[in-house]
Design a protein around this motif. Structure first.
Motif, PDB file in Angstrom:
ATOM      1  N   ASP A  39       0.831  -1.207   0.000  1.00 54.43           N
ATOM      2  CA  ASP A  39       0.000   0.000   0.000  1.00 54.43           C
ATOM      3  C   ASP A  39       0.864   1.255   0.000  1.00 54.43           C
ATOM      4  OD1 ASP A  39      -2.326  -1.462  -0.001  1.00 54.43           O
ATOM      5  OD2 ASP A  39      -2.597  -1.377   2.164  1.00 54.43           O
ATOM      6  N   ALA A  40       1.916   1.244   0.815  1.00 56.60           N
ATOM      7  CA  ALA A  40       2.808   2.402   0.879  1.00 56.60           C
ATOM      8  C   ALA A  40       3.512   2.621  -0.452  1.00 56.60           C
ATOM      9  CB  ALA A  40       3.830   2.213   2.000  1.00 56.60           C
ATOM     10  N   MET A  41       3.986   1.537  -1.062  1.00 60.39           N
ATOM     11  CA  MET A  41       4.686   1.655  -2.338  1.00 60.39           C
ATOM     12  C   MET A  41       3.744   2.076  -3.452  1.00 60.39           C
ATOM     13  SD  MET A  41       7.968   1.218  -2.391  1.00 60.39           S
ATOM     14  CE  MET A  41       8.411   0.524  -3.996  1.00 60.39           C
ATOM     15  N   ARG A  42       2.543   1.537  -3.429  1.00 57.65           N
ATOM     16  CA  ARG A  42       1.561   1.916  -4.453  1.00 57.65           C
ATOM     17  C   ARG A  42       1.296   3.419  -4.410  1.00 57.65           C
ATOM     18  NH1 ARG A  42      -1.864  -1.201  -2.820  1.00 57.65           N
ATOM     19  NH2 ARG A  42      -1.474  -3.026  -4.130  1.00 57.65           N
ATOM     20  N   GLN A  43       1.237   3.959  -3.213  1.00 65.06           N
ATOM     21  CA  GLN A  43       0.962   5.385  -3.054  1.00 65.06           C
ATOM     22  C   GLN A  43       2.119   6.245  -3.548  1.00 65.06           C
ATOM     23  OE1 GLN A  43      -0.056   6.533   0.932  1.00 65.06           O
ATOM     24  NE2 GLN A  43      -0.189   8.709   0.445  1.00 65.06           N
ATOM     25  N   VAL A  44       3.358   5.927  -3.134  1.00 67.82           N
ATOM     26  CA  VAL A  44       4.480   6.783  -3.518  1.00 67.82           C
ATOM     27  C   VAL A  44       4.805   6.657  -5.010  1.00 67.82           C
ATOM     28  CG1 VAL A  44       5.484   6.787  -1.207  1.00 67.82           C
ATOM     29  CG2 VAL A  44       6.239   5.067  -2.851  1.00 67.82           C
ATOM     30  N   LEU A  45       4.621   5.461  -5.567  1.00 65.73           N
ATOM     31  CA  LEU A  45       4.936   5.262  -6.981  1.00 65.73           C
ATOM     32  C   LEU A  45       3.898   5.898  -7.898  1.00 65.73           C
ATOM     33  CD1 LEU A  45       6.172   1.542  -6.970  1.00 65.73           C
ATOM     34  CD2 LEU A  45       7.561   3.620  -7.116  1.00 65.73           C
ATOM     35  N   SER A  46       2.713   6.169  -7.371  1.00 64.42           N
ATOM     36  CA  SER A  46       1.659   6.754  -8.204  1.00 64.42           C
ATOM     37  C   SER A  46       2.020   8.156  -8.677  1.00 64.42           C
ATOM     38  CB  SER A  46       0.339   6.797  -7.429  1.00 64.42           C
ATOM     39  OG  SER A  46       0.407   7.703  -6.338  1.00 64.42           O
ATOM     40  N   HIS A  47       2.976   8.802  -8.036  1.00 66.73           N
ATOM     41  CA  HIS A  47       3.351  10.168  -8.397  1.00 66.73           C
ATOM     42  C   HIS A  47       4.465  10.218  -9.449  1.00 66.73           C
ATOM     43  CE1 HIS A  47       0.865  11.638  -5.131  1.00 66.73           C
ATOM     44  NE2 HIS A  47       1.495  10.838  -4.291  1.00 66.73           N
ATOM     45  N   ASP A  48       5.043   9.079  -9.803  1.00 71.08           N
ATOM     46  CA  ASP A  48       6.113   9.090 -10.795  1.00 71.08           C
ATOM     47  C   ASP A  48       5.544   9.315 -12.199  1.00 71.08           C
ATOM     48  OD1 ASP A  48       9.185   8.275 -11.062  1.00 71.08           O
ATOM     49  OD2 ASP A  48       8.108   7.487 -12.798  1.00 71.08           O
ATOM     50  N   PRO A  49       6.277  10.035 -13.062  1.00 69.78           N
ATOM     51  CA  PRO A  49       5.778  10.336 -14.413  1.00 69.78           C
ATOM     52  C   PRO A  49       5.470   9.118 -15.278  1.00 69.78           C
ATOM     53  CG  PRO A  49       7.587  11.801 -13.860  1.00 69.78           C
ATOM     54  CD  PRO A  49       7.525  10.782 -12.769  1.00 69.78           C
ATOM     55  N   VAL A  50       6.068   7.950 -14.977  1.00 67.23           N
ATOM     56  CA  VAL A  50       5.789   6.774 -15.798  1.00 67.23           C
ATOM     57  C   VAL A  50       4.909   5.770 -15.050  1.00 67.23           C
ATOM     58  CG1 VAL A  50       7.896   7.062 -17.142  1.00 67.23           C
ATOM     59  CG2 VAL A  50       7.919   5.565 -15.132  1.00 67.23           C
ATOM     60  N   SER A  51       4.176   6.262 -14.039  1.00 68.13           N
ATOM     61  CA  SER A  51       3.263   5.407 -13.289  1.00 68.13           C
ATOM     62  C   SER A  51       2.220   4.785 -14.235  1.00 68.13           C
ATOM     63  CB  SER A  51       2.558   6.244 -12.220  1.00 68.13           C
ATOM     64  OG  SER A  51       1.628   5.471 -11.513  1.00 68.13           O
ATOM     65  N   PRO A  52       1.820   3.508 -14.015  1.00 64.48           N
ATOM     66  CA  PRO A  52       2.195   2.639 -12.900  1.00 64.48           C
ATOM     67  C   PRO A  52       3.603   2.061 -13.069  1.00 64.48           C
ATOM     68  CG  PRO A  52       0.725   1.469 -14.383  1.00 64.48           C
ATOM     69  CD  PRO A  52       0.816   2.882 -14.898  1.00 64.48           C
ATOM     70  N   VAL A  53       4.388   2.132 -12.018  1.00 63.90           N
ATOM     71  CA  VAL A  53       5.786   1.688 -12.089  1.00 63.90           C
ATOM     72  C   VAL A  53       5.884   0.174 -11.968  1.00 63.90           C
ATOM     73  CG1 VAL A  53       8.036   1.845 -10.951  1.00 63.90           C
ATOM     74  CG2 VAL A  53       6.619   3.893 -11.199  1.00 63.90           C
ATOM     75  N   LEU A  54       5.072  -0.415 -11.080  1.00 58.68           N
ATOM     76  CA  LEU A  54       5.094  -1.863 -10.866  1.00 58.68           C
ATOM     77  C   LEU A  54       3.715  -2.464 -11.136  1.00 58.68           C
ATOM     78  CD1 LEU A  54       7.068  -2.162  -7.490  1.00 58.68           C
ATOM     79  CD2 LEU A  54       7.959  -2.548  -9.796  1.00 58.68           C
ATOM     80  N   SER A  55       3.718  -3.714 -11.527  1.00 63.47           N
ATOM     81  CA  SER A  55       2.455  -4.433 -11.668  1.00 63.47           C
ATOM     82  C   SER A  55       1.925  -4.778 -10.286  1.00 63.47           C
ATOM     83  CB  SER A  55       2.657  -5.715 -12.481  1.00 63.47           C
ATOM     84  OG  SER A  55       3.402  -6.667 -11.722  1.00 63.47           O
ATOM     85  N   GLU A  56       0.642  -5.091 -10.202  1.00 59.36           N
ATOM     86  CA  GLU A  56       0.045  -5.475  -8.923  1.00 59.36           C
ATOM     87  C   GLU A  56       0.708  -6.727  -8.357  1.00 59.36           C
ATOM     88  OE1 GLU A  56      -2.248  -4.271  -6.691  1.00 59.36           O
ATOM     89  OE2 GLU A  56      -1.861  -2.435  -7.809  1.00 59.36           O
ATOM     90  N   LEU A  57       1.134  -7.638  -9.218  1.00 62.94           N
ATOM     91  CA  LEU A  57       1.780  -8.858  -8.736  1.00 62.94           C
ATOM     92  C   LEU A  57       3.094  -8.537  -8.016  1.00 62.94           C
ATOM     93  CD1 LEU A  57       1.156 -11.313 -11.706  1.00 62.94           C
ATOM     94  CD2 LEU A  57       0.212 -11.471  -9.392  1.00 62.94           C
TER      95      LEU A  57
END
Length: 312
Positions: A261-279
Motif C-alpha cells: 500500500d505504501a509503495m503503491r501510493q508513492v509510486l503513483s506520483h512518478d511520471p511513468v506510473s504505474p511503475v510496478l504491476s500489482e503482482l
C-alpha cells in the motif's frame, strides 16, 4: 529530472548494461536506462537473468527511501523524444549507435553486452526510461567485492552456499570488521530480497569515509519475477543472525500497515506510473513475511541480542 531540458547526451559509463549519460539544463548529470520490458513481463531462468529493468530502478529508490535507508541515488521516470531531445545534443559516438526498426527509433550505445543487433527501441520516437542522478564529482567511490557474491557458475558454489558459519570469517575481513558495514550488508540483504535482486556482487562506499556506509547503487536487476522469492538472498541475515533494531522496527510497522500500500501510493506520483504491476506489489508483502520469519527464528535461537541498537 523528469522535465528539465537535455543539454548533452553521450554513451554511458562502462558496464554490462545499456545506458546513456545525459546532462540537464541545471547542470545535473544523470544516467538514462531505457525500457526493455512490459510491466507484466516475467523474468525466468537464473535469479539474475534479463536486462536491467528501468522501473525496478525507480521502485528500488522509493523503497529504499520509505524504509529509511537513504543510501540510493535519486531516480525518476521519464519519457524522452529521441529525435528531438537527444539526437540533436548527442555526441557523434552516441549518434552512431542510433538506428530504426519497424518505424521505431532505437539505439544500442556502448557496453559489454551492447550490440547493433539488439538495440533498445522507442515507441515511435518516444522512449520511456529511468533517470538516476549522478553523484557530484567530489564524492569518489571505492568498490568492494560483496562477501555473499555468487560465482555465476552452475558448476561451482560460493563458500557461503556451503558453510553456515561463513559469517564468522566475514566479520574479520576489511572493511567489514566494522560493525556498521556488516549491518549495512544485512540491511542490503533485506532490501534485495524485497526487490528480488540476486545480482549484488559488488558494493560501493565513499572512498574518504573512515567509517564507510554501503551505498545501494545499480538496482536494475530487480522486480523480475513476482512469483519467485529467491531465499538465498537472505543468507547474510540467516548466517549472521543480527539486524539493526531500527530496521526491524520499520519492517514490523510496514508488515502491519502493508508495504504494498505504501509503495503503491508513492509510486503513483512518478511520471511513468504505474511503475510496478500489482503482482510485484503483492510480492513485497509476501517477502516481508518471509524476512520476519527468518529474524524471529534468530530471536528464538539467540534472544534479543539479535537486535543491534546502533545509529544508521
Amino acid at each position: 529530472m523528469s522535465t528539465a531540458k537535455i543539454k548533452k547526451a553521450d554513451i554511458g559509463y562502462k558496464g554490462t548494461q545499456l545506458k546513456a549519460r545525459l546532462v540537464l539544463e541545471g547542470g545535473q548529470m544523470v544516467v538514462f536506462k531505457p525500457k526493455w520490458y512490459r510491466r507484466d513481463e516475467v523474468m525466468t531462468g537464473n535469479p539474475y537473468s534479463g536486462k536491467d529493468r528501468h522501473n525496478g530502478e525507480i521502485a528500488a529508490f522509493h523503497l529504499n527511501r520509505i524504509l529509511g535507508f537513504n543510501r540510493a541515488p535519486l531516480v525518476a521516470g521519464r519519457r524522452v523524444n529521441l529525435l528531438t531531445e537527444v539526437f540533436p545534443v548527442a555526441t557523434p559516438t552516441l549518434n552512431a549507435t542510433f538506428t530504426s526498426q519497424n518505424n521505431n527509433t532505437c539505439f544500442y550505445g556502448k557496453c559489454y553486452y551492447c550490440k547493433p543487433s539488439d538495440p533498445a527501441c522507442a515507441e515511435g520516437d518516444i522512449m520511456e526510461g529511468s533517470l538516476t542522478l549522478w553523484l557530484p564529482a567530489k564524492y569518489t567511490l571505492q568498490r568492494w567485492k560483496h562477501p555473499w557474491a555468487r560465482t555465476y557458475r552452475s558448476s561451482k558454489k560460493a563458500r557461503w552456499e556451503e558453510d553456515d558459519a561463513y559469517c564468522d570469517e566475514v566479520k574479520k575481513t576489511h572493511p567489514i570488521e566494522r560493525q556498521r558495514l556488516l549491518l549495512d550488508i544485512i540491511d542490503t540483504a533485506v532490501f534485495d530480497y524485497l526487490i528480488g535482486n540476486a545480482d549484488r556482487h559488488m558494493f560501493e562506499t565513499f572512498e574518504a569515509d573512515q567509517d564507510p556506509m554501503l551505498l545501494l547503487l545499480d538496482n536494475g536487476k530487480s522486480f523480475g519475477n513476482p512469483y519467485w522469492d529467491e531465499g538465498s538472498i537472505l543468507a547474510p541475515v540467516k548466517q549472521c543472525c543480527i539486524i539493526r533494531n531500527q530496521t526491524w522496527t520499520i519492517l514490523q510497522e510496514f508488515k502491519e500497515r502493508g508495504l504494498s500500500d505504501a509503495m503503491r501510493q508513492v509510486l503513483s506520483h512518478d511520471p511513468v506510473s504505474p511503475v510496478l504491476s500489482e503482482l510485484h506489489l503483492q510480492a513485497l508483502d509476501r517477502r516481508l513475511i518471509d524476512i520476519s520469519e527468518v529474524v524471529n527464528a534468530c530471536i528464538t535461537e539467540k534472544g534479543q541480542a539479535v537486535l543491534i541498537d546502533v545509529l544508521w
